[in-house]
Design a protein around this motif. Structure first.
Motif, PDB file in Angstrom:
ATOM      1  N   MET A   1       0.842  -1.180   0.000  1.00 26.64           N
ATOM      2  CA  MET A   1       0.000   0.000   0.000  1.00 26.64           C
ATOM      3  C   MET A   1       0.886   1.241   0.000  1.00 26.64           C
ATOM      4  N   SER A   2       0.634   2.109  -0.906  1.00 26.85           N
ATOM      5  CA  SER A   2       1.404   3.337  -1.023  1.00 26.85           C
ATOM      6  C   SER A   2       0.764   4.445  -0.184  1.00 26.85           C
ATOM      7  N   ARG A   3       1.586   5.141   0.574  1.00 26.14           N
ATOM      8  CA  ARG A   3       1.096   6.244   1.412  1.00 26.14           C
ATOM      9  C   ARG A   3       1.596   7.557   0.845  1.00 26.14           C
ATOM     10  N   THR A   4       0.877   8.604   1.178  1.00 24.87           N
ATOM     11  CA  THR A   4       1.247   9.943   0.730  1.00 24.87           C
ATOM     12  C   THR A   4       2.002  10.667   1.841  1.00 24.87           C
ATOM     13  N   GLY A   5       2.578  11.806   1.484  1.00 20.36           N
ATOM     14  CA  GLY A   5       3.212  12.657   2.488  1.00 20.36           C
ATOM     15  C   GLY A   5       2.217  13.110   3.539  1.00 20.36           C
ATOM     16  N   ALA A   6       0.999  13.377   3.123  1.00 17.64           N
ATOM     17  CA  ALA A   6      -0.048  13.770   4.079  1.00 17.64           C
ATOM     18  C   ALA A   6      -0.343  12.625   5.044  1.00 17.64           C
ATOM     19  N   ASP A   7      -0.345  11.398   4.533  1.00 20.38           N
ATOM     20  CA  ASP A   7      -0.558  10.235   5.407  1.00 20.38           C
ATOM     21  C   ASP A   7       0.532  10.161   6.481  1.00 20.38           C
ATOM     22  N   LEU A   8       1.772  10.399   6.059  1.00 23.69           N
ATOM     23  CA  LEU A   8       2.887  10.370   7.005  1.00 23.69           C
ATOM     24  C   LEU A   8       2.691  11.427   8.087  1.00 23.69           C
ATOM     25  N   ALA A   9       2.351  12.632   7.678  1.00 25.55           N
ATOM     26  CA  ALA A   9       2.131  13.704   8.651  1.00 25.55           C
ATOM     27  C   ALA A   9       1.025  13.327   9.634  1.00 25.55           C
ATOM     28  N   LEU A  10      -0.054  12.747   9.130  1.00 21.59           N
ATOM     29  CA  LEU A  10      -1.161  12.358   9.999  1.00 21.59           C
ATOM     30  C   LEU A  10      -0.783  11.199  10.917  1.00 21.59           C
ATOM     31  N   LEU A  11       0.031  10.265  10.431  1.00 19.30           N
ATOM     32  CA  LEU A  11       0.502   9.171  11.291  1.00 19.30           C
ATOM     33  C   LEU A  11       1.370   9.713  12.429  1.00 19.30           C
TER      34      LEU A  11
ATOM     35  N   LEU B   1       1.323  12.782  13.652  1.00 20.70           N
ATOM     36  CA  LEU B   1       0.426  13.518  14.540  1.00 20.70           C
ATOM     37  C   LEU B   1      -0.405  12.556  15.385  1.00 20.70           C
ATOM     38  N   GLY B   2      -0.859  11.475  14.760  1.00 21.12           N
ATOM     39  CA  GLY B   2      -1.628  10.470  15.493  1.00 21.12           C
ATOM     40  C   GLY B   2      -0.817   9.822  16.605  1.00 21.12           C
ATOM     41  N   GLY B   3       0.468   9.563  16.348  1.00 17.39           N
ATOM     42  CA  GLY B   3       1.332   9.004  17.385  1.00 17.39           C
ATOM     43  C   GLY B   3       1.472   9.965  18.554  1.00 17.39           C
ATOM     44  N   PHE B   4       1.695  11.242  18.236  1.00 17.61           N
ATOM     45  CA  PHE B   4       1.785  12.262  19.280  1.00 17.61           C
ATOM     46  C   PHE B   4       0.487  12.321  20.074  1.00 17.61           C
ATOM     47  N   ARG B   5      -0.643  12.417  19.371  1.00 19.18           N
ATOM     48  CA  ARG B   5      -1.944  12.541  20.037  1.00 19.18           C
ATOM     49  C   ARG B   5      -2.218  11.326  20.912  1.00 19.18           C
ATOM     50  N   THR B   6      -1.885  10.144  20.417  1.00 23.45           N
ATOM     51  CA  THR B   6      -2.124   8.921  21.188  1.00 23.45           C
ATOM     52  C   THR B   6      -1.336   8.947  22.495  1.00 23.45           C
ATOM     53  N   LEU B   7      -0.057   9.290  22.421  1.00 20.94           N
ATOM     54  CA  LEU B   7       0.757   9.357  23.631  1.00 20.94           C
ATOM     55  C   LEU B   7       0.222  10.398  24.609  1.00 20.94           C
ATOM     56  N   VAL B   8      -0.098  11.587  24.111  1.00 17.46           N
ATOM     57  CA  VAL B   8      -0.574  12.663  24.988  1.00 17.46           C
ATOM     58  C   VAL B   8      -1.926  12.298  25.605  1.00 17.46           C
ATOM     59  N   ASP B   9      -2.848  11.801  24.792  1.00 16.27           N
ATOM     60  CA  ASP B   9      -4.167  11.427  25.323  1.00 16.27           C
ATOM     61  C   ASP B   9      -4.051  10.324  26.365  1.00 16.27           C
ATOM     62  N   ASP B  10      -3.210   9.337  26.089  1.00 22.48           N
ATOM     63  CA  ASP B  10      -3.017   8.252  27.051  1.00 22.48           C
ATOM     64  C   ASP B  10      -2.386   8.776  28.346  1.00 22.48           C
ATOM     65  N   ALA B  11      -1.455   9.717  28.233  1.00 23.13           N
ATOM     66  CA  ALA B  11      -0.830  10.297  29.427  1.00 23.13           C
ATOM     67  C   ALA B  11      -1.848  11.079  30.245  1.00 23.13           C
ATOM     68  N   VAL B  12      -2.682  11.874  29.584  1.00 23.93           N
ATOM     69  CA  VAL B  12      -3.719  12.639  30.292  1.00 23.93           C
ATOM     70  C   VAL B  12      -4.689  11.689  30.993  1.00 23.93           C
TER      71      VAL B  12
END
Length: 156
Positions: A1-11, A13-24
């Motif tokens: 499966m080919s991903r775009t640059g936008a997909d990378l940015a969202l992944l 961001l998703g990693g950051f959000r997941t860590l922060v939400d889990d920490a909160v």
């Protein structure tokens, strides 16, 4: 499966959000249900020397009024206090309370636990490789810790 640059940015961001939400969420389970990421950014900035609303606003890239509102919330919750400035009796300065430092320490410990959880899921070496690659791509200190949303690049 080919991903775009936008997909990378969202992944990323998703990693950051997941860590922060889990920490909160974990901080809430440990009794600190009223802590948000901006509170940590603000307490760290205050501990680093942003001892009034103007300085905190500059550190957080927000208005003085917004910083004052955050200070009020942190004071109400016991995370920061105001004390006389030892160098100028006419001036008051912000300080992080012991409770504030304890919340920051717990947050740091939680992020270590979350990192260990990610290592358990994908393997310690895979996580280390991911971290090395991210460091190569964005630098060792790409984001200032005291900037909400991570928009402030470390230019020092």
């Amino acid at each position: 499966m080919s991903r775009t640059g936008a997909d990378l940015a969202l992944l990323l961001l998703g990693g950051f959000r997941t860590l922060v939400d889990d920490a909160v969420d974990e901080l809430a389970r440990r009794g600190h249900h009223d802590v948000r990421p901006v509170h940590d950014f603000a307490m760290r900035a205050i501990a680093a020397g942003a001892d009034n609303a103007s300085a905190l606003g500059r550190h957080l890239s927000v208005t003085k009024q917004s910083a004052a509102k955050t200070i009020g919330v942190l004071q109400e919750r016991g995370y920061v206090a105001v004390e006389p400035d030892p160098g100028d009796a006419r001036r008051k300065r912000l300080i992080v309370t012991e409770l504030g430092f304890e919340v920051m320490r717990q947050g740091e410990a939680i992020f270590e636990e979350l990192r260990a959880g990610w290592a358990a899921r994908i393997g310690a070496e895979e996580l280390a490789t991911l971290e090395r690659h991210l460091t190569t791509l964005v630098g060792a200190r790409p984001i200032r810790f005291d900037t909400p949303g991570g928009v402030g690049r470390d230019l020092t």
